[in-house]
Design a protein around this motif. Structure first.
Motif, PDB file in Angstrom:
ATOM      1  N   ASP A 193       1.880   8.250 -11.119  1.00 40.09           N
ATOM      2  CA  ASP A 193       0.611   7.646 -10.695  1.00 40.09           C
ATOM      3  C   ASP A 193       0.745   6.135 -10.551  1.00 40.09           C
ATOM      4  O   ASP A 193       0.246   5.540  -9.587  1.00 40.09           O
ATOM      5  CB  ASP A 193      -0.494   7.962 -11.708  1.00 40.09           C
ATOM      6  N   THR A 194       1.411   5.520 -11.509  1.00 40.36           N
ATOM      7  CA  THR A 194       1.606   4.070 -11.467  1.00 40.36           C
ATOM      8  C   THR A 194       2.411   3.673 -10.235  1.00 40.36           C
ATOM      9  O   THR A 194       2.064   2.725  -9.517  1.00 40.36           O
ATOM     10  CB  THR A 194       2.324   3.593 -12.735  1.00 40.36           C
ATOM     11  N   ALA A 200       1.104   1.663  -2.839  1.00 36.16           N
ATOM     12  CA  ALA A 200      -0.084   1.495  -2.005  1.00 36.16           C
ATOM     13  C   ALA A 200      -0.423   0.019  -1.818  1.00 36.16           C
ATOM     14  O   ALA A 200      -0.891  -0.398  -0.756  1.00 36.16           O
ATOM     15  CB  ALA A 200      -1.266   2.246  -2.616  1.00 36.16           C
ATOM     16  N   GLN A 201      -0.169  -0.780  -2.853  1.00 31.32           N
ATOM     17  CA  GLN A 201      -0.474  -2.202  -2.770  1.00 31.32           C
ATOM     18  C   GLN A 201       0.648  -3.005  -2.112  1.00 31.32           C
ATOM     19  O   GLN A 201       0.391  -3.843  -1.249  1.00 31.32           O
ATOM     20  CB  GLN A 201      -0.741  -2.748  -4.173  1.00 31.32           C
ATOM     21  N   ALA A 202       1.891  -2.725  -2.529  1.00 29.74           N
ATOM     22  CA  ALA A 202       3.014  -3.547  -2.058  1.00 29.74           C
ATOM     23  C   ALA A 202       3.512  -3.136  -0.681  1.00 29.74           C
ATOM     24  O   ALA A 202       4.078  -3.951   0.047  1.00 29.74           O
ATOM     25  CB  ALA A 202       4.161  -3.476  -3.066  1.00 29.74           C
ATOM     26  N   CYS A 203       3.331  -1.869  -0.316  1.00 27.72           N
ATOM     27  CA  CYS A 203       3.897  -1.340   0.938  1.00 27.72           C
ATOM     28  C   CYS A 203       2.831  -0.604   1.724  1.00 27.72           C
ATOM     29  O   CYS A 203       3.028   0.536   2.175  1.00 27.72           O
ATOM     30  CB  CYS A 203       5.064  -0.404   0.635  1.00 27.72           C
ATOM     31  N   SER A 204       1.663  -1.232   1.886  1.00 29.02           N
ATOM     32  CA  SER A 204       0.497  -0.558   2.462  1.00 29.02           C
ATOM     33  C   SER A 204       0.707  -0.094   3.898  1.00 29.02           C
ATOM     34  O   SER A 204       0.045   0.844   4.348  1.00 29.02           O
ATOM     35  CB  SER A 204      -0.723  -1.472   2.386  1.00 29.02           C
ATOM     36  N   ALA A 205       1.635  -0.718   4.623  1.00 32.90           N
ATOM     37  CA  ALA A 205       1.853  -0.341   6.015  1.00 32.90           C
ATOM     38  C   ALA A 205       2.904   0.749   6.182  1.00 32.90           C
ATOM     39  O   ALA A 205       3.171   1.183   7.303  1.00 32.90           O
ATOM     40  CB  ALA A 205       2.265  -1.576   6.830  1.00 32.90           C
ATOM     41  N   PRO A 230      -2.108   7.727  -3.855  1.00 32.38           N
ATOM     42  CA  PRO A 230      -2.796   7.856  -5.148  1.00 32.38           C
ATOM     43  C   PRO A 230      -3.908   8.898  -5.129  1.00 32.38           C
ATOM     44  O   PRO A 230      -4.044   9.689  -6.066  1.00 32.38           O
ATOM     45  CB  PRO A 230      -3.337   6.443  -5.391  1.00 32.38           C
ATOM     46  N   ALA A 231      -4.693   8.918  -4.068  1.00 30.85           N
ATOM     47  CA  ALA A 231      -5.791   9.885  -3.990  1.00 30.85           C
ATOM     48  C   ALA A 231      -5.265  11.313  -3.892  1.00 30.85           C
ATOM     49  O   ALA A 231      -5.832  12.239  -4.492  1.00 30.85           O
ATOM     50  CB  ALA A 231      -6.686   9.566  -2.784  1.00 30.85           C
ATOM     51  N   SER A 238      -1.467  19.455 -10.891  1.00 32.19           N
ATOM     52  CA  SER A 238      -0.128  20.043 -10.748  1.00 32.19           C
ATOM     53  C   SER A 238       0.772  19.192  -9.866  1.00 32.19           C
ATOM     54  O   SER A 238       2.006  19.295  -9.950  1.00 32.19           O
ATOM     55  CB  SER A 238      -0.230  21.458 -10.173  1.00 32.19           C
ATOM     56  N   ARG A 239       0.187  18.355  -9.027  1.00 26.89           N
ATOM     57  CA  ARG A 239       0.986  17.492  -8.146  1.00 26.89           C
ATOM     58  C   ARG A 239       1.689  16.382  -8.913  1.00 26.89           C
ATOM     59  O   ARG A 239       2.548  15.701  -8.362  1.00 26.89           O
ATOM     60  CB  ARG A 239       0.087  16.880  -7.064  1.00 26.89           C
ATOM     61  N   ARG A 240       1.308  16.194 -10.172  1.00 24.40           N
ATOM     62  CA  ARG A 240       1.909  15.140 -10.984  1.00 24.40           C
ATOM     63  C   ARG A 240       2.892  15.701 -12.004  1.00 24.40           C
ATOM     64  O   ARG A 240       3.275  15.002 -12.937  1.00 24.40           O
ATOM     65  CB  ARG A 240       0.816  14.324 -11.680  1.00 24.40           C
TER      66      ARG A 240
END
Length: 312
Positions: A193-194, A200-205, A230-231, A238-240
């Protein structure tokens, strides 16, 4: 593998026994990453021939050898004792023995231990033979289909596990954000998750393919924009679960002319100049592209002198 152990060993011997298997040599053997059916016949025969098996965890390897109907002396060679344990392996090689090295799963000496053992063996003058097999890195890249596509940077970077926390992790993530090639990461379930939030923040594109439990019964691969990962993980607990391989897809290659102006920025400027006065067109192009005003102003003057673009 459904064959009885005796039949499996006989099949392996028939398939691989004809090749030369030197004594006094180290055999680096890839083992399955989850599905025992991925074990190669050459790897099985190498373990059958070995006088001893050096391994990352003797408990894991003992179970694997039992499955194959083999009983071999086991030498623990892991990240905490590899330098000292390598000397014990060299003593066996000096006696003319064949020693196989396996990690708990996959190909040794990449993310798993074994690199020091291989380097020390070569430095001592003994041959090293690597037997290919299952690789989580290559399997995930195949599932991602990122190999590269037209307009992407070629090749890939294997980053393995990022530093767990602190400045080192931040620096590693910053480097990933600017790396144009595909990047392959490993991650543990308690940190997935982390990692998803950080990407998502560092490589948003960028696009990301997350692979879970590769080669096992409930394996899963999911490709999505980094911002959506993340969503997606949060939707189903189970995806984690399981072990993760994450592929950060390659960035699109931006064509840059000799004067340093990217082709996309040049085309934007041409279109703006068709509708606006030169200074206004440049000002808007600066806002859209983030390039220096002087650079785009000089380019606008060059384009104006050159006349209309033949594509218009």
């Amino acid at each position: 593998m459904s064959l009885p152990a005796s039949e499996l060993l006989a099949t392996a011997r028939q398939a691989a026994g004809h090749q030369h298997w030197p004594t006094g040599a180290l055999y680096v053997v890839a083992t399955p990453i989850g599905n025992l059916a991925d074990f190669t016949l050459r790897a099985i025969h190498a373990l059958a021939l070995a006088d001893a098996v050096a391994c990352e965890d003797t408990r894991v390897s003992a179970g694997l050898l039992r499955h194959l109907g083999l009983d071999k002396p086991l030498l623990a060679v892991h990240e905490h004792n590899e330098r000292e344990a390598a000397e014990r392996v060299l003593e066996r090689l000096a006696r003319g023995e064949r020693v196989a090295y396996v990690s708990d799963a996959g190909t040794p000496a990449i993310s798993d231990p074994g690199a020091w053992l291989v380097a020390r063996t070569r430095a001592a003058g003994y041959p090293v033979h690597a037997l290919p097999g299952a690789s989580a890195v290559v399997t995930a890249l195949s599932a991602a289909g990122d190999g590269p596509l037209p307009g992407q940077a070629g090749g890939f970077v294997f980053a393995g596990f990022l530093p767990a926390k602190g400045r080192e992790r931040g620096a590693a993530l910053a480097a990933l954000a600017t790396e144009p090639r595909s990047v392959v990461l490993f991650e543990a379930p308690h940190r997935i998750d982390t990692l998803a939030q950080e990407l998502a923040q560092a490589c948003s594109a960028r696009t990301v393919t997350l692979c879970r439990e590769l080669t096992k019964q409930f394996e899963q691969s999911h490709t999505a924009p980094a911002t959506a990962l993340p969503a997606w993980l949060a939707e189903d607990a189970s995806r984690r679960r399981g072990e993760f391989v994450v592929v950060l897809h390659a960035q699109a290659v931006v064509a840059v002319a000799e004067d340093g102006v990217p082709e996309t920025a040049r085309r934007q400027l041409q279109l703006l100049m068709r509708e606006l006065p030169l200074k206004q067109a440049v000002a808007l192009a600066v806002e859209l592209s983030g390039l220096p005003r002087n650079q785009l102003y000089d380019e606008a003057l060059r384009l104006k002198a050159a006349g209309p673009d033949p594509r218009d």
